[in-house]
Scaffold this motif. Structure first.
Motif, mmCIF file in Angstrom:
data_model
loop_
_atom_site.group_PDB
_atom_site.id
_atom_site.type_symbol
_atom_site.label_atom_id
_atom_site.label_comp_id
_atom_site.label_asym_id
_atom_site.label_seq_id
_atom_site.Cartn_x
_atom_site.Cartn_y
_atom_site.Cartn_z
ATOM 1 N N THR B 45 -7.400 -7.234 -0.766
ATOM 2 C CA THR B 45 -6.679 -6.850 -1.994
ATOM 3 C C THR B 45 -6.610 -5.325 -2.130
ATOM 4 N N TYR B 61 -0.802 2.667 -5.142
ATOM 5 C CA TYR B 61 0.542 2.177 -5.494
ATOM 6 C C TYR B 61 1.598 3.270 -5.458
ATOM 7 N N TRP B 64 2.217 3.089 -1.543
ATOM 8 C CA TRP B 64 2.616 1.795 -0.955
ATOM 9 C C TRP B 64 2.934 0.812 -2.073
ATOM 10 N N PRO B 65 4.158 0.325 -2.135
ATOM 11 C CA PRO B 65 4.545 -0.542 -3.252
ATOM 12 C C PRO B 65 3.887 -1.927 -3.227
ATOM 13 N N SER B 66 3.380 -2.369 -2.058
ATOM 14 C CA SER B 66 2.805 -3.719 -1.992
ATOM 15 C C SER B 66 1.679 -3.757 -0.967
ATOM 16 N N LYS B 67 0.888 -4.809 -1.082
ATOM 17 C CA LYS B 67 -0.197 -5.078 -0.140
ATOM 18 C C LYS B 67 0.352 -5.180 1.296
ATOM 19 N N THR B 69 3.056 -3.731 2.697
ATOM 20 C CA THR B 69 3.452 -2.455 3.303
ATOM 21 C C THR B 69 2.213 -1.611 3.644
ATOM 22 N N GLU B 121 2.731 -13.384 7.045
ATOM 23 C CA GLU B 121 3.179 -12.899 5.735
ATOM 24 C C GLU B 121 4.664 -12.538 5.753
ATOM 25 N N ASP B 125 7.942 -12.809 2.978
ATOM 26 C CA ASP B 125 8.105 -11.543 2.253
ATOM 27 C C ASP B 125 9.196 -10.733 2.964
ATOM 28 N N ASP B 127 10.773 -7.904 2.280
ATOM 29 C CA ASP B 127 10.596 -6.457 2.458
ATOM 30 C C ASP B 127 9.645 -6.181 3.618
#
Lengths: 207, 207
Positions: B45, B61, B64-67, B69, B121, B125, B127
């Motif tokens: 996480t 954040y 990196w916009p998400s886990k 990326t 993943e 996902d 993106d």
């Protein structure tokens, strides 16, 4: 779901209105396959399958301990027969037919989406991974293994050819493009992959 | 994390005790790579990465916009250089070295686990799938494409050889076994796969 109620004159008690077990099973698998195709693996739930199949959730959990095992059975009931090998009389003809059938199933039916969903889930679910290997990978491979063994029996390729490596050379590029998404797997790719694998097999490089 | 505080005599204001941006970034990537290796993709996480890197979650954040990326960048920072191709002077030598490096990285380091977690993943996902293709698949392939282009330049294989199909024939079987788990990818398999691909490339079957 069609509910067939039997009236019997023998001593076995029959409960009116309760469908037979195999009908319940078929209805659950059909609902699961439809939801898997519509939503993909992540978004599909046992609750929705129960609603669509018009059964209670316990009827599902009695037969399938997890969402993954239900999705796998739904997948196998829909697609395993699409991938059956044919006997064309030559290794090139057989491998071409097998790989073309795979590409058509992946691109022309919702199989591709279900396939990637199940492979993705199997990376973090050990039980599903084991069932996936036993019930899909090993089953499909043992059917296609015959294709290469027939070529050995005909004297088309050397005995002692590594059947596993030849099968992975045939299907590996297709799965690779499907899962990494860098390129679509076209008819032309089928032709080139089969030509290289057949030439390699005949030359004895995979012995 | 090493915090370097600079004292400067010029006019730029420097806040004491705040690490420079590139150090924060390195610390975050290092923590993310370690957690990815220890727990796998699903269990890792952003909160834990923040704790281990001793930064606030907003610092992560912002970059990196998400886990997904963040995990991808952590993966690239650790492993991309392990897969760099070498120039041995022959197609067989180059392909052998490349595939052996891949097998050693996947089996001898935690790369294999991170690799399957990211590919899994990416199936759900969009993106991450796009970044995965652009930043890992395309980057690695453009390095290895040179290997095959050198063989064409040396006259070892016909010009017009399909570089993409040849690369997929080389890596496809390895990824196929890694993701479907039906067999380990051994040194013997490396040898057979390379022999078939080189023979196929030389014969012009992949043109």
């Amino acid at each position: 779901m069609v509910v067939v109620v039997s009236f019997s004159s023998d001593s076995e008690p029959i409960k009116r209105g309760r469908p037979r077990s195999e009908e319940v099973e078929r209805a659950i698998l059909k609902a699961a396959a439809a939801l898997l195709e519509e939503r993909g693996f992540r978004a599909f739930t046992i609750g929705e399958v129960a609603l669509r199949a018009k059964v209670g959730k316990p009827s599902i959990y009695r037969r399938w301990p997890s969402k993954g095992t239900l999705a796998l059975d739904a997948f196998l009931s829909e697609y395993l027969q699409l991938l059956s090998p044919v006997n064309t009389g030559t290794l090139e003809g057989d491998l071409s037919a097998s790989l073309t059938a795979w590409v058509q199933a992946v691109e022309g039916t919702p199989m591709g989406r279900s396939l990637v969903g199940l492979i993705a889930e199997a990376q973090s679910d050990r039980d599903l991974a084991m069932s996936w290997r036993e019930r899909f990978v090993t089953t499909a491979r043992s059917q296609h293994r015959l294709t290469i063994e027939r070529a050995i029996a005909r004297g088309e390729i050397p005995s002692g050819s590594d059947v596993d490596v030849l099968m992975d050379l045939l299907y590996g590029p297709a799965y690779h493009r499907l899962l990494n998404g860098h390129l679509p797997f076209s008819e032309a790719s089928v032709h080139e992959v089969v030509a290289v694998v057949v030439a390699g097999a005949k030359s004895g490089d995979a012995v």
